[in-house]
Design a protein around this motif. Structure first.
Motif, PDB file in Angstrom:
ATOM      1  N   ALA A 123      44.031  28.185  21.040  1.00 33.00           N
ATOM      2  CA  ALA A 123      45.405  28.156  20.532  1.00 33.00           C
ATOM      3  C   ALA A 123      45.396  27.674  19.084  1.00 33.00           C
ATOM      4  O   ALA A 123      44.571  26.837  18.697  1.00 33.00           O
ATOM      5  N   GLU A 124      46.306  28.204  18.294  1.00 33.28           N
ATOM      6  CA  GLU A 124      46.271  27.955  16.853  1.00 33.28           C
ATOM      7  C   GLU A 124      47.548  27.333  16.299  1.00 33.28           C
ATOM      8  O   GLU A 124      47.519  26.705  15.237  1.00 33.28           O
ATOM      9  N   SER A 125      48.678  27.532  16.967  1.00 34.99           N
ATOM     10  CA  SER A 125      49.937  27.045  16.422  1.00 34.99           C
ATOM     11  C   SER A 125      50.899  26.721  17.551  1.00 34.99           C
ATOM     12  O   SER A 125      50.645  27.024  18.720  1.00 34.99           O
ATOM     13  N   LYS A 126      52.036  26.123  17.183  1.00 33.23           N
ATOM     14  CA  LYS A 126      53.055  25.816  18.185  1.00 33.23           C
ATOM     15  C   LYS A 126      53.568  27.073  18.870  1.00 33.23           C
ATOM     16  O   LYS A 126      53.999  27.038  20.018  1.00 33.23           O
ATOM     17  N   ASP A 127      53.515  28.202  18.165  1.00 34.96           N
ATOM     18  CA  ASP A 127      53.981  29.457  18.762  1.00 34.96           C
ATOM     19  C   ASP A 127      53.171  29.822  19.998  1.00 34.96           C
ATOM     20  O   ASP A 127      53.684  30.466  20.920  1.00 34.96           O
TER      21      ASP A 127
ATOM     22  N   ILE B 145      42.136  31.188  25.098  1.00 38.93           N
ATOM     23  CA  ILE B 145      43.038  32.332  25.166  1.00 38.93           C
ATOM     24  C   ILE B 145      42.282  33.644  25.012  1.00 38.93           C
ATOM     25  O   ILE B 145      41.378  33.765  24.173  1.00 38.93           O
ATOM     26  N   ALA B 146      42.663  34.636  25.830  1.00 38.80           N
ATOM     27  CA  ALA B 146      42.230  36.023  25.627  1.00 38.80           C
ATOM     28  C   ALA B 146      43.451  36.818  25.181  1.00 38.80           C
ATOM     29  O   ALA B 146      44.457  36.883  25.898  1.00 38.80           O
ATOM     30  N   GLU B 147      43.359  37.386  24.016  1.00 44.49           N
ATOM     31  CA  GLU B 147      44.473  38.112  23.411  1.00 44.49           C
ATOM     32  C   GLU B 147      44.117  39.597  23.311  1.00 44.49           C
ATOM     33  O   GLU B 147      43.033  39.959  22.827  1.00 44.49           O
ATOM     34  N   GLU B 148      45.006  40.456  23.774  1.00 48.89           N
ATOM     35  CA  GLU B 148      44.783  41.899  23.661  1.00 48.89           C
ATOM     36  C   GLU B 148      44.948  42.306  22.206  1.00 48.89           C
ATOM     37  O   GLU B 148      45.999  42.080  21.592  1.00 48.89           O
TER      38      GLU B 148
ATOM     39  N   PHE C 182      43.487  29.529  29.939  1.00 52.75           N
ATOM     40  CA  PHE C 182      43.460  28.294  30.719  1.00 52.75           C
ATOM     41  C   PHE C 182      43.343  27.119  29.762  1.00 52.75           C
ATOM     42  O   PHE C 182      43.106  27.283  28.560  1.00 52.75           O
ATOM     43  N   ALA C 183      43.492  25.925  30.323  1.00 53.22           N
ATOM     44  CA  ALA C 183      43.440  24.704  29.521  1.00 53.22           C
ATOM     45  C   ALA C 183      42.229  23.868  29.884  1.00 53.22           C
ATOM     46  O   ALA C 183      41.786  23.858  31.044  1.00 53.22           O
ATOM     47  N   LEU C 184      41.692  23.159  28.905  1.00 50.16           N
ATOM     48  CA  LEU C 184      40.740  22.077  29.146  1.00 50.16           C
ATOM     49  C   LEU C 184      41.576  20.793  29.112  1.00 50.16           C
ATOM     50  O   LEU C 184      42.004  20.348  28.052  1.00 50.16           O
TER      51      LEU C 184
END
Length: 426
Positions: free
Chosen positions: A10-14, A53-56, A66-68
């Motif tokens: 994840a990179e941002s609040k979005d 995250i896996a992003e298409e 998933f989360a760590l």
């Protein structure tokens, strides 16, 4: 490698909102997206980098993640750095494409980079063993009591019950110390963890209410935790502080019965260790013997974990038949091995097995390591279903290793079956 997807953190609040949308769709009608977004922004210790995250690529849509989730566990007072693989989900149209394997590869690298002792998961059965997870710490015990067997209103009660709040955190943390002393493996919750439980957690399906019991003569004494949701339709008690006596236990059960009737709950469920005080009382009252589930655990680096366990192992040896043991115990994993070298009851070296002779050897397959070392089962219990765990070569050629009985006693001392229980931190 699947080139249709981008594997990233994840990179941002979005990304918090995108994760919310993913998990709401995957787990509908459960509100897992709310849990994920709440954790993303508020869970102590969580950062954006804790989300895999896996992003298409074609659409930019998050389709798997998933989360760590960071935890602090203790093993007989020794701190353990634990990472839970939590909130795992993939959109149905993107399943079967190896995304979880790609994400798990990144997860494993993070475990190594961050020096994690144990990776754990609460996940579905029959899937995560392929990623090296094996059942090793009990959880989710369902001890169900029908309301008609519970005591009614107590005459002249010792205790008053009230909802706990933030001001009670010092008391609750004190009770946590007693809890950790009662179990071999337990969770260590910080003040920040407790503040989360009294605030943001209440917005999720994991939300709980806490009730403190005040002894009319002695002041604050005990607490109980009640899940606001949870599995099943019962009134679910998920924590009870240590040191509850018979009288206090009866008042707790009476209180739970009253609340269950108020909330139209058909039974009380104790999600507690069966050997806890209330667990034993419930079984004596006719509650059926429960079959708990278990945390699935992966020991990230076995040699490093044994080094972390060294103070525990030395204390156990000091209390055993071998207080001044000198020699080498080899844990033979068949394709590898670890030597524990002892000198006058102290561990002076833990490292890869060498070709040199050892005084004692315990053989087991890789997947049995966590069960034995975390005290989930004794080696004798495991052997009932897995004959590939045994001391020395006693089951192959007893004449070769006549000291096998001694080795068995040494392993019994160092890796006994123990009682563990992990309370939820969210």
């Amino acid at each position: 490698m699947n080139t249709d997807y981008k594997i990233r953190r994840a990179e941002s609040k979005d990304d918090g909102k995108r994760l919310h949308d993913l998990f709401q769709e995957v787990f509908h009608p459960e509100e897992v997206g709310v849990l994920a977004e709440t954790m993303f922004h508020h869970l102590p210790g969580m950062t954006k980098e804790n989300w895999f995250i896996a992003e298409e690529k074609a659409t930019g849509r998050v389709v798997s993640a998933f989360a760590l989730i960071p935890w602090a566990w203790e093993m007989e007072g020794v701190p353990l750095k634990v990472a839970e693989m939590g909130i795992v989900g993939t959109l149905e149209a993107h399943r079967g494409k190896g995304l979880m394997r790609l994400l798990n590869k990144e997860f494993n690298q993070a475990l190594a980079d961050e020096g994690v002792d144990l990776a754990v998961i609460q996940g579905i059965p029959g899937f995560y063993h392929r990623f090296g997870f094996h059942y090793a710490v009990e959880m989710e015990n369902h001890i169900n009591l029908h309301l008609d067997v519970l005591p009614g209103k107590i005459e002249n009660p010792r205790f008053d019950f009230r909802r706990a709040g933030v001001a009670d955190i010092p008391f609750l943390m004190q009770k946590d110390e007693a809890y950790r002393s009662a179990y071999t493996i337990a969770v260590k919750r910080t003040e920040a963890n407790w503040r989360y439980l009294f605030s943001e957690s209440l917005k999720t399906e994991y939300g709980s209410e806490f009730w403190v019991m005040t002894d009319r003569k002695r002041g604050l004494s005990h607490y109980i935790r009640v899940a606001l949701n949870g599995f099943g339709k019962g009134f679910i008690v998920s924590e009870v502080s240590e040191g509850v006596d018979e009288g206090a236990a009866q008042e707790i059960l009476s209180f739970c019965k009253g609340k269950a009737l108020e909330r139209d709950k058909p039974y009380v469920r104790l999600n507690l260790h069966r050997e806890s005080t209330l667990g034993k009382i419930a079984r004596s009252m006719g509650a059926p013997e429960s079959l708990p589930y278990a945390w699935q655990v992966k020991v990230v680096d076995k040699e490093a974990f044994l080094k972390r366990m060294a103070p525990v192992l030395e204390r156990r040896l000091a209390d055993s038949l071998f207080p001044s043991y000198t020699g080498t115990l080899r844990l033979n994993l068949f394709d590898s091995g670890i030597d524990l070298a002892w000198l006058d009851g102290k561990l002076h070296h833990i490292g890869p097995a060498t070709g040199e002779d050892c005084d004692a050897m315990m053989s087991m397959t890789d997947d049995l390591f966590a069960l034995l070392c975390l005290g989930h089962r004794s080696w004798q219990e495991i052997r009932h279903i897995r004959p590939d765990i045994f001391p020395d070569l006693i089951y192959v050629d007893p004449a070769v290793c006549p000291a096998s009985g001694r080795t068995a006693r040494l392993v019994d001392a160092l890796f006994p079956k123990r009682m563990s229980w992990v309370y939820c931190q969210y």
